[in-house]
Design an enzyme around this catalytic site. Structure first.
Site, PDB file in Angstrom:
ATOM      1  N   GLY A  22     -42.869  44.746  -3.920  1.00 44.34           N
ATOM      2  CA  GLY A  22     -44.193  44.543  -4.515  1.00 44.34           C
ATOM      3  C   GLY A  22     -44.161  43.972  -5.924  1.00 44.34           C
ATOM      4  O   GLY A  22     -43.125  43.527  -6.413  1.00 44.34           O
ATOM      5  N   HIS A  28     -41.946  35.768  -4.508  1.00 42.44           N
ATOM      6  CA  HIS A  28     -42.429  36.468  -3.298  1.00 42.44           C
ATOM      7  C   HIS A  28     -43.346  35.547  -2.485  1.00 42.44           C
ATOM      8  O   HIS A  28     -43.268  35.516  -1.260  1.00 42.44           O
ATOM      9  CB  HIS A  28     -43.211  37.724  -3.691  1.00 42.44           C
ATOM     10  CG  HIS A  28     -42.405  38.791  -4.371  1.00 42.44           C
ATOM     11  ND1 HIS A  28     -42.585  39.121  -5.689  1.00 42.44           N
ATOM     12  CD2 HIS A  28     -41.420  39.600  -3.913  1.00 42.44           C
ATOM     13  CE1 HIS A  28     -41.750  40.103  -6.015  1.00 42.44           C
ATOM     14  NE2 HIS A  28     -41.033  40.420  -4.955  1.00 42.44           N
ATOM     15  N   GLU A 139     -32.712  33.861  -2.220  1.00 46.52           N
ATOM     16  CA  GLU A 139     -31.360  33.592  -2.721  1.00 46.52           C
ATOM     17  C   GLU A 139     -31.166  34.125  -4.140  1.00 46.52           C
ATOM     18  O   GLU A 139     -30.050  34.193  -4.637  1.00 46.52           O
ATOM     19  CB  GLU A 139     -31.087  32.073  -2.672  1.00 46.52           C
ATOM     20  CG  GLU A 139     -30.950  31.581  -1.255  1.00 46.52           C
ATOM     21  CD  GLU A 139     -31.014  30.068  -1.103  1.00 46.52           C
ATOM     22  OE1 GLU A 139     -30.896  29.339  -2.110  1.00 46.52           O
ATOM     23  OE2 GLU A 139     -31.210  29.619   0.050  1.00 46.52           O
ATOM     24  N   LYS A 140     -32.262  34.480  -4.795  1.00 52.29           N
ATOM     25  CA  LYS A 140     -32.172  35.103  -6.129  1.00 52.29           C
ATOM     26  C   LYS A 140     -31.237  36.316  -6.072  1.00 52.29           C
ATOM     27  O   LYS A 140     -30.458  36.566  -6.982  1.00 52.29           O
ATOM     28  CB  LYS A 140     -33.585  35.501  -6.569  1.00 52.29           C
ATOM     29  CG  LYS A 140     -33.692  36.651  -7.525  1.00 52.29           C
ATOM     30  CD  LYS A 140     -33.716  36.167  -8.934  1.00 52.29           C
ATOM     31  CE  LYS A 140     -33.669  37.241  -9.991  1.00 52.29           C
ATOM     32  NZ  LYS A 140     -34.149  38.532  -9.712  1.00 52.29           N
ATOM     33  N   GLN A 144     -27.222  40.516  -2.074  1.00 53.14           N
ATOM     34  CA  GLN A 144     -28.046  41.256  -1.105  1.00 53.14           C
ATOM     35  C   GLN A 144     -28.218  40.432   0.181  1.00 53.14           C
ATOM     36  O   GLN A 144     -28.083  40.951   1.294  1.00 53.14           O
ATOM     37  CB  GLN A 144     -29.407  41.530  -1.744  1.00 53.14           C
ATOM     38  CG  GLN A 144     -30.478  42.036  -0.816  1.00 53.14           C
ATOM     39  CD  GLN A 144     -31.711  42.440  -1.590  1.00 53.14           C
ATOM     40  OE1 GLN A 144     -31.692  43.451  -2.256  1.00 53.14           O
ATOM     41  NE2 GLN A 144     -32.771  41.663  -1.526  1.00 53.14           N
ATOM     42  N   VAL A 167     -37.096  30.859  -7.068  1.00 60.87           N
ATOM     43  CA  VAL A 167     -38.240  30.260  -7.772  1.00 60.87           C
ATOM     44  C   VAL A 167     -38.137  30.665  -9.242  1.00 60.87           C
ATOM     45  O   VAL A 167     -37.877  31.830  -9.560  1.00 60.87           O
ATOM     46  CB  VAL A 167     -39.576  30.739  -7.158  1.00 60.87           C
ATOM     47  CG1 VAL A 167     -40.753  30.173  -7.931  1.00 60.87           C
ATOM     48  CG2 VAL A 167     -39.651  30.336  -5.686  1.00 60.87           C
ATOM     49  N   MET A 175     -37.761  34.076 -11.555  1.00 63.61           N
ATOM     50  CA  MET A 175     -38.866  35.028 -11.480  1.00 63.61           C
ATOM     51  C   MET A 175     -38.367  36.366 -10.951  1.00 63.61           C
ATOM     52  O   MET A 175     -37.535  36.418 -10.051  1.00 63.61           O
ATOM     53  CB  MET A 175     -39.968  34.480 -10.583  1.00 63.61           C
ATOM     54  CG  MET A 175     -40.660  33.317 -11.246  1.00 63.61           C
ATOM     55  SD  MET A 175     -42.227  32.989 -10.472  1.00 63.61           S
ATOM     56  CE  MET A 175     -42.763  31.632 -11.490  1.00 63.61           C
ATOM     57  N   SER A 176     -38.872  37.431 -11.546  1.00 65.97           N
ATOM     58  CA  SER A 176     -38.488  38.785 -11.142  1.00 65.97           C
ATOM     59  C   SER A 176     -39.607  39.724 -11.554  1.00 65.97           C
ATOM     60  O   SER A 176     -40.222  39.533 -12.608  1.00 65.97           O
ATOM     61  CB  SER A 176     -37.195  39.178 -11.870  1.00 65.97           C
ATOM     62  OG  SER A 176     -37.004  40.572 -11.810  1.00 65.97           O
ATOM     63  N   SER A 177     -39.855  40.732 -10.738  1.00 64.78           N
ATOM     64  CA  SER A 177     -40.863  41.736 -11.117  1.00 64.78           C
ATOM     65  C   SER A 177     -40.455  42.396 -12.432  1.00 64.78           C
ATOM     66  O   SER A 177     -41.295  42.793 -13.226  1.00 64.78           O
ATOM     67  CB  SER A 177     -40.997  42.789 -10.018  1.00 64.78           C
ATOM     68  OG  SER A 177     -41.253  42.159  -8.777  1.00 64.78           O
TER      69      SER A 177
HETATM   70  P1  AMP Z   1     -38.035  42.428  -4.561  1.00 65.08           P
HETATM   71  O1  AMP Z   1     -39.487  42.715  -4.406  1.00 65.08           O
HETATM   72  O2  AMP Z   1     -37.614  42.102  -5.955  1.00 65.08           O
HETATM   73  O3  AMP Z   1     -37.159  43.446  -3.878  1.00 65.08           O
HETATM   74  O4  AMP Z   1     -37.777  41.073  -3.765  1.00 65.08           O
HETATM   75  C1  AMP Z   1     -38.219  40.892  -2.454  1.00 65.08           C
HETATM   76  C2  AMP Z   1     -37.646  39.602  -1.912  1.00 65.08           C
HETATM   77  O5  AMP Z   1     -38.066  38.516  -2.765  1.00 65.08           O
HETATM   78  C3  AMP Z   1     -36.119  39.551  -1.888  1.00 65.08           C
HETATM   79  O6  AMP Z   1     -35.692  38.919  -0.692  1.00 65.08           O
HETATM   80  C4  AMP Z   1     -35.778  38.747  -3.107  1.00 65.08           C
HETATM   81  O7  AMP Z   1     -34.542  38.061  -3.006  1.00 65.08           O
HETATM   82  C5  AMP Z   1     -36.927  37.765  -3.141  1.00 65.08           C
HETATM   83  N1  AMP Z   1     -37.107  37.225  -4.503  1.00 65.08           N
HETATM   84  C6  AMP Z   1     -37.199  37.932  -5.659  1.00 65.08           C
HETATM   85  N2  AMP Z   1     -37.310  37.090  -6.715  1.00 65.08           N
HETATM   86  C7  AMP Z   1     -37.269  35.832  -6.210  1.00 65.08           C
HETATM   87  C8  AMP Z   1     -37.330  34.526  -6.786  1.00 65.08           C
HETATM   88  N3  AMP Z   1     -37.465  34.341  -8.096  1.00 65.08           N
HETATM   89  N4  AMP Z   1     -37.271  33.455  -5.955  1.00 65.08           N
HETATM   90  C9  AMP Z   1     -37.132  33.621  -4.617  1.00 65.08           C
HETATM   91  N5  AMP Z   1     -37.074  34.831  -4.017  1.00 65.08           N
HETATM   92  C10 AMP Z   1     -37.145  35.916  -4.795  1.00 65.08           C
END
Ligand code: AMP
Length: 273
Positions: A22, A28, A139-140, A144, A167, A175-177
């Protein structure tokens, strides 16, 4: 969710699944866009998985905004958002975990020893609940992704794993939460990850083949910023994740850096001339 998945499958529909924790950003959304193009039904999960957080990590403070996430998911054409409670996935007496022998022993697994065991366990559970034909991952989180692909192959999961490129913000920050934790002063320091990866790419284009040279250059760049602390910087085989000394094939450069108390990761595949 399982009954619904059975019905969809019985009526010949294909299910695509995007697992997330989320607090959506464009990364995402790009996974959702990829998923929307693939199957009949697009299922998204939002679950902050306690099993993948260590005792001193940010489980309790992990950013949340369910209302906004639901709106964004709807805009992307997601059919179902699955948001299980922790007690539903890990009821009292829960005792089964899935873990891999080797891939979790590198990179992020060194400072987060139980992280990937938590990831593979929850992904197994979610795949059994959502019963998708395909799942979309970013791929970020390169390690995993590699681990989930390996698990799916090893355990004969009947699901295709699809990956989506990282992204980035306009300046290159992945990008990251967790970017929401950064203060305005820390935000420029966070760019050091992407800058180090780009510098490494340039060095390889100029003909450098010694991984040590690339690692030294990256470490110098990271430590030139205030408030940064290197967890790891590695040049690795993209399949086995084992360290590489001489770069004569495409390699994975991956890094984790703490900026203040926020741990950020990034990676790039570097291809020699
Ligand atoms: P998370 O909510 O951070 O656990 O991420 C959920 C999914 O989104 C995972 O498969 C992550 O690898 C992917 N994700 C997170 N950040 C990015 C990003 N900047 N670009 C592409 N995919 C992402």
């Amino acid at each position: 969710m399982q009954e619904h998945a059975d019905k969809q499958r019985q009526s010949g529909k294909t299910i695509t699944f995007v697992p997330t924790m989320g607090f959506f950003h464009d990364g995402h959304l790009s996974l959702m866009q990829k998923g929307r193009k693939m199957g009949d039904e697009l299922v998204l999960s939002i679950f902050v998985n306690p099993a993948q957080f260590g005792p001193n990590e940010d489980l309790d403070t992990y950013p949340k905004n369910l209302e906004r996430d639901l709106e964004l998911a709807e805009q992307q054409g997601v059919d179902i958002v699955y948001t299980p409670d922790t007690e539903l996935l890990y009821p009292e007496g829960y005792q089964t975990f899935v873990s891999l022998e080797t891939l979790p022993n590198f990179l992020c697994g060194i400072s987060r020893p139980l992280f990937f065991r938590g990831v593979t366990t929850v992904v197994t559970k979610l795949l059994n609940i959502v019963k998708p034909h395909a799942a979309v991952l970013g791929e970020k989180d390169f390690q995993q992704l590699a681990i989930v692909k390996q698990m799916v192959k090893d355990l004969n999961f009947d699901v295709e794993i699809i990956s989506v490129p990282t992204v980035r913000e306009p300046d290159g920050l992945a990008m990251s939460s967790r970017n929401s934790y950064l203060t305005p002063e820390q935000r420029p320091c966070a760019l050091t990850l992407y800058q180090s990866l780009c510098r490494a790419r340039d060095l390889i284009e100029e003909g450098t083949t010694r991984a040590a040279e690339i690692l030294e250059s990256a470490a110098r760049l990271v430590t030139s910023y205030p408030e940064t602390e290197i967890d790891y910087i590695a040049v690795s085989d993209p399949v086995t994740l084992v360290d590489i000394e001489t770069i004569d094939n495409p390699v994975l450069m991956a890094m984790a850096v703490k900026v203040g108390s926020t741990r950020l990761i990034d990676n790039m595949i570097l291809t020699p001339q």
